[in-house]
Design a protein around this motif. Structure first.
Motif, short mmCIF file in Angstrom:
data_model
loop_
_atom_site.label_atom_id
_atom_site.label_comp_id
_atom_site.label_asym_id
_atom_site.label_seq_id
_atom_site.Cartn_x
_atom_site.Cartn_y
_atom_site.Cartn_z
N VAL A 122 -49.49 -14.41 19.60
CA VAL A 122 -49.40 -15.86 19.48
C VAL A 122 -47.99 -16.27 19.08
N THR A 126 -45.24 -18.66 21.15
CA THR A 126 -44.70 -19.86 20.50
C THR A 126 -43.18 -19.79 20.42
N GLN A 278 -51.51 -22.73 16.16
CA GLN A 278 -51.58 -21.76 17.25
C GLN A 278 -53.01 -21.26 17.48
#
Length: 419
Positions: A122, A126, A278
């Motif tokens: 994640v 990002t 997230q």
């Protein structure tokens, strides 16, 4: 759905689309429009697109997002793919911003989407998108583009807010709240927003005239002092873009906000609502600051996600970029719901943001380079994550340059009469 309810829903969808275009991005004739939207919102997006062309849009481009495809990629793609952001997509988005497109995000993130996905994956996605889209996002953070975010109840989000209901019932219940909180269900939402923006203007002008040197927050689990940089500016409600046209970045919005000095935050603050970051929930956490930086934290749930957030880019993500004031009895708070969605939850509560500050929150900031911004105490980061700290017991004092303390909030409400 009963026939009468069906027609009310259709009418509200039309008004919601009009609100997004006329109040949100304030679309102008001959202007392009970029829409970011979940694929579940296709019916509503078509309404928005039709109205956009009726208002004279030269072109409307849609960037679709599909939660199921996002999850499949996160589960199966190798790390080297997740660590890259397509150059062609970066060029397309940045190019539309440069071409003067208004940017509308129809937002309904599933807060549990990425539960179970390795935090490293994640974080990689990002970081890659944040770095690649820095120029594109600067158009919004500096108000060079007119941009807005408006709510849409995807099934995953609705089920999280109303776990006791069926999916259809949950979506309908969440629509009802979105319409109420966004003032869409009023007879004339556009006029309602003019009046609401005026109230927020009065609040921000009062604070700008005061030009406090510091803010002091006290509540259960919170004793925090925030220094405000010289020349800071409070914003809230309607904003004015570089082309001189007003717009509303967030629908709904109940906040007035400015930036803290990146080196001037000291003390402890406790969250009062979950933070969805997230696709993961971070709950019941405390942050301890020294000279602007988080030096200690505790967390009951989502500690690994909080760690990933604070370490997203080294120093910037562990400092504050925004301080926002919201009365506890806002329309969002009155629902009695936690929405697990920053667009809504931040408008239920006073909040802070870890990460990047809006350069427009300081005099001349939009024209400063990164070195100049840093000298003025303006934080930079690849993230900007709001977290809620307000409550019915929150007290906030403004400290003037001569050290005088003045009440701003008492028991979660404004202690000031702006009239």
């Amino acid at each position: 759905m009963l026939e009468g309810s069906f027609f009310i829903m259709q009418e509200n969808l039309q008004k919601h689309a009009e609100l997004a275009l006329k109040v949100g991005v304030n679309l102008q004739k001959g202007q392009g429009l970029l829409i970011n939207a979940p694929i579940e919102a296709a019916e509503f997006v078509r309404i928005v697109v039709k109205k956009a062309y009726e208002l004279g849009a030269k072109n409307v481009h849609i960037e679709w997002k599909d939660d199921e495809l996002t999850l499949l990629k996160m589960e199966n793609a190798p790390m080297e793919v997740l660590e890259e952001f397509p150059e062609w997509r970066k060029d397309a988005l940045t190019g539309m911003a440069k071409d003067g497109y208004a940017i509308l995000s129809i937002y309904g993130e599933n807060p549990d989407l990425l539960n179970g996905i390795q935090p490293e994956k994640v974080s990689a996605v990002t970081r890659a998108s944040s770095i690649a889209l820095k120029e594109y996002r600067n158009y919004m953070m500096n108000d060079l583009s007119r941009w807005s975010i408006i709510g849409y109840p995807t099934s995953g989000w609705a089920e999280k807010v109303y776990p006791e209901l069926s999916t259809e019932e949950a979506v309908n219940a969440l629509w009802k709240e979105i319409f109420r909180i966004s003032r869409t269900d009023r007879d004339n939402p556009v006029e309602e927003w003019k009046q609401h923006n005026e109230r927020l203007r009065q609040a921000r002008e009062y604070l700008n005239k005061k030009s406090y040197a510091k803010l002091h927050y006290t509540a259960e689990g919170t004793d925090l002092t925030i220094e405000l940089p010289e020349g800071h500016i409070w914003h809230g409600g309607a904003a004015v873009a570089a082309d001189g046209v007003t717009f509303n970045p967030n629908i709904p919005t109940e906040e007035v906000f400015t930036m803290p000095h990146k080196y001037g935050v000291n003390g402890k603050v406790t969250s009062t609502m979950p933070l969805s970051f997230q696709g993961q929930l971070i709950e019941n956490f405390t942050l301890t600051f020294k000279d602007g930086k988080v030096v200690e934290y505790t967390c009951e749930k989502g500690e690994e996600a909080l760690k990933q957030l604070l370490n997203a880019d080294g120093d910037g993500a562990s400092r504050l970029g925004e301080v926002a004031l919201v009365p506890h009895e806002s329309p969002v708070s009155q629902s009695g719901k936690v929405f697990y969605n920053t667009l809504f939850d931040e408008n239920a509560s006073c909040h802070l943001a870890l990460g990047k500050a809006y350069p427009t929150n300081i005099e001349g900031g939009a024209d400063m380079d990164e070195e100049q911004l840093d000298k003025h105490g303006v934080n930079d980061s690849i993230v900007h994550e709001d977290f809620m700290i307000g409550s019915a017991t929150m007290n906030i004092d403004g400290i003037t340059k001569d050290g005088t303390s003045e009440a701003i909030f008492r028991n979660g409400a404004w202690a000031i009469d702006f009239e």
